[in-house]
Design a protein around this motif. Structure first.
Motif, mmCIF file in Angstrom:
data_model
loop_
_atom_site.group_PDB
_atom_site.id
_atom_site.type_symbol
_atom_site.label_atom_id
_atom_site.label_comp_id
_atom_site.label_asym_id
_atom_site.label_seq_id
_atom_site.Cartn_x
_atom_site.Cartn_y
_atom_site.Cartn_z
ATOM 1 N N ILE A 241 18.097 8.052 -3.882
ATOM 2 C CA ILE A 241 18.013 6.794 -3.118
ATOM 3 C C ILE A 241 16.701 6.734 -2.354
ATOM 4 N N VAL A 242 16.372 7.821 -1.652
ATOM 5 C CA VAL A 242 15.137 7.844 -0.857
ATOM 6 C C VAL A 242 13.911 7.719 -1.756
ATOM 7 N N ALA A 243 13.951 8.364 -2.921
ATOM 8 C CA ALA A 243 12.817 8.280 -3.841
ATOM 9 C C ALA A 243 12.683 6.889 -4.445
ATOM 10 N N ALA A 244 13.787 6.162 -4.572
ATOM 11 C CA ALA A 244 13.753 4.829 -5.178
ATOM 12 C C ALA A 244 13.281 3.749 -4.214
ATOM 13 N N THR B 167 0.828 -1.212 0.000
ATOM 14 C CA THR B 167 0.000 0.000 0.000
ATOM 15 C C THR B 167 0.861 1.260 0.000
ATOM 16 N N MET B 168 1.869 1.287 0.854
ATOM 17 C CA MET B 168 2.720 2.475 0.937
ATOM 18 C C MET B 168 3.557 2.650 -0.334
ATOM 19 N N ALA B 169 4.138 1.574 -0.823
ATOM 20 C CA ALA B 169 4.928 1.659 -2.057
ATOM 21 C C ALA B 169 4.033 2.058 -3.224
ATOM 22 N N GLY B 170 2.835 1.507 -3.265
ATOM 23 C CA GLY B 170 1.899 1.857 -4.332
ATOM 24 C C GLY B 170 1.466 3.317 -4.263
ATOM 25 N N ALA B 171 1.200 3.794 -3.052
ATOM 26 C CA ALA B 171 0.778 5.197 -2.905
ATOM 27 C C ALA B 171 1.889 6.137 -3.349
ATOM 28 N N ALA B 172 3.121 5.850 -2.942
ATOM 29 C CA ALA B 172 4.242 6.706 -3.350
ATOM 30 C C ALA B 172 4.450 6.641 -4.854
ATOM 31 N N ALA B 173 4.418 5.434 -5.399
ATOM 32 C CA ALA B 173 4.635 5.271 -6.836
ATOM 33 C C ALA B 173 3.512 5.924 -7.639
ATOM 34 N N PHE B 174 2.252 5.732 -7.213
ATOM 35 C CA PHE B 174 1.127 6.376 -7.899
ATOM 36 C C PHE B 174 1.318 7.896 -7.910
ATOM 37 N N THR B 175 1.677 8.436 -6.763
ATOM 38 C CA THR B 175 1.828 9.888 -6.650
ATOM 39 C C THR B 175 2.950 10.390 -7.543
ATOM 40 N N VAL C 74 4.290 9.011 -10.281
ATOM 41 C CA VAL C 74 3.949 8.887 -11.703
ATOM 42 C C VAL C 74 2.921 9.956 -12.075
ATOM 43 N N HIS C 75 1.922 10.166 -11.218
ATOM 44 C CA HIS C 75 0.904 11.190 -11.466
ATOM 45 C C HIS C 75 1.549 12.570 -11.557
ATOM 46 N N ASP C 76 2.364 12.917 -10.570
ATOM 47 C CA ASP C 76 2.970 14.250 -10.524
ATOM 48 C C ASP C 76 3.898 14.479 -11.715
ATOM 49 N N LEU C 77 4.652 13.476 -12.096
ATOM 50 C CA LEU C 77 5.551 13.619 -13.237
ATOM 51 C C LEU C 77 4.772 13.817 -14.536
ATOM 52 N N THR C 78 3.681 13.083 -14.686
ATOM 53 C CA THR C 78 2.844 13.225 -15.882
ATOM 54 C C THR C 78 2.244 14.628 -15.958
ATOM 55 N N VAL C 79 1.713 15.126 -14.848
ATOM 56 C CA VAL C 79 1.104 16.459 -14.811
ATOM 57 C C VAL C 79 2.173 17.536 -15.020
ATOM 58 N N ALA C 80 3.364 17.347 -14.452
ATOM 59 C CA ALA C 80 4.443 18.328 -14.596
ATOM 60 C C ALA C 80 4.901 18.453 -16.045
ATOM 61 N N HIS C 81 4.651 17.436 -16.830
ATOM 62 C CA HIS C 81 5.056 17.477 -18.243
ATOM 63 C C HIS C 81 3.870 17.781 -19.165
ATOM 64 N N GLY C 82 2.871 18.468 -18.659
ATOM 65 C CA GLY C 82 1.822 19.038 -19.490
ATOM 66 C C GLY C 82 0.580 18.208 -19.713
ATOM 67 N N GLN D 248 9.847 7.972 -9.936
ATOM 68 C CA GLN D 248 10.145 8.331 -8.554
ATOM 69 C C GLN D 248 11.463 9.086 -8.457
ATOM 70 N N VAL D 249 12.472 8.643 -9.199
ATOM 71 C CA VAL D 249 13.773 9.311 -9.169
ATOM 72 C C VAL D 249 13.683 10.689 -9.839
ATOM 73 N N ALA D 250 12.898 10.806 -10.904
ATOM 74 C CA ALA D 250 12.755 12.093 -11.594
ATOM 75 C C ALA D 250 12.094 13.134 -10.706
ATOM 76 N N GLU D 251 11.218 12.711 -9.811
ATOM 77 C CA GLU D 251 10.519 13.633 -8.919
ATOM 78 C C GLU D 251 11.336 13.964 -7.675
ATOM 79 N N ALA D 252 12.472 13.313 -7.498
ATOM 80 C CA ALA D 252 13.265 13.488 -6.281
ATOM 81 C C ALA D 252 14.141 14.734 -6.358
ATOM 82 N N GLU D 253 14.629 15.116 -5.198
ATOM 83 C CA GLU D 253 15.620 16.193 -5.130
ATOM 84 C C GLU D 253 16.865 15.732 -5.884
ATOM 85 N N PRO D 254 17.456 16.571 -6.718
ATOM 86 C CA PRO D 254 18.589 16.130 -7.528
ATOM 87 C C PRO D 254 19.879 15.956 -6.710
#
Length: 191
Positions: free
Chosen positions: A102-105, A20-28, A30-38, A90-96
């Motif tokens: 690592i934390v995002a992965a 559940t936790m991994a899915g919630a983070a991954a869903f978020t 992927v969603h945020d990255l998709t929206v951030a790219h238009g 997850q890595v793309a949404e992380a702090e660079p």
């Protein structure tokens, strides 16, 4: 038995919590990255559902194919591809930074580890004997060798020729009312 059930219940609860936790983070992510790219918000959620649920489905498909003895190569490659998509989001949404990546992965890596453990823990089943076949005892005990005194030789008896036997007809039918097991019964009217 109760201890085994309790342990199995705890394992399922941990599995559900991590999933559940991994899915919630991954869903978020992927969603945020998709929206951030238009893309619109609903496509963000559609992408998240497609990527994450496809990975779960492919894991279940691998397990079903292994049970059926079918090849899993292509399905395994697809599972890795969808898991990498999730990891990349997850890595793309992380702090660079290295720690940010690592934390995002962690959610994707935890999910992959969970899938690997679940898929590799398929219970071993002993095939049941076929219902029409008798059980066979494959153990063989070597009989003890008993030394006996040889029997005295007897004079050979003259051989008598066997009586002539007529060959039986090619089709012998059982008496009426006798049912033969494991044989199909044909019922009909003969004119």
């Amino acid at each position: 038995m109760i201890r085994h059930r309790a342990e199995s219940g705890v394992r399922v609860l941990i599995l559900l919590a991590i999933g559940t936790m991994a899915g919630a983070a991954a869903f978020t992510h992927v969603h945020d990255l998709t929206v951030a790219h238009g893309q619109p918000d609903w496509i963000g959620w559609a992408n998240a559902v497609a990527v994450e649920l496809m990975a779960i489905y492919l894991g279940l498909e691998i397990r079903a194919r292994r049970r059926a003895g079918r090849p899993v190569g292509l399905v395994g490659v697809l599972l890795v591809a969808f898991a990498l998509l999730s990891l990349a989001a997850q890595v793309a949404e992380a702090e660079p930074s290295v720690w940010g990546w690592i934390v995002a992965a962690v959610p994707s890596l935890a999910f992959l580890a969970l899938v690997k453990v679940v898929l590799s823990s398929a219970p071993a089943t002993v095939p049941a004997p076929e219902p029409d076949q008798p059980r066979i005892d494959w153990t063989y005990e070597v009989p003890e060798q008993v030394v006996t005194e040889p029997e005295p030789e007897r004079p050979a008896e003259p051989t008598v020729p066997a009586p002539a036997v007529r060959p039986a007809p090619s089709a012998v039918l059982p008496p009426l009312g006798v049912v033969q097991p494991n044989r199909p019964q044909v019922v009909g009217i003969i004119r």
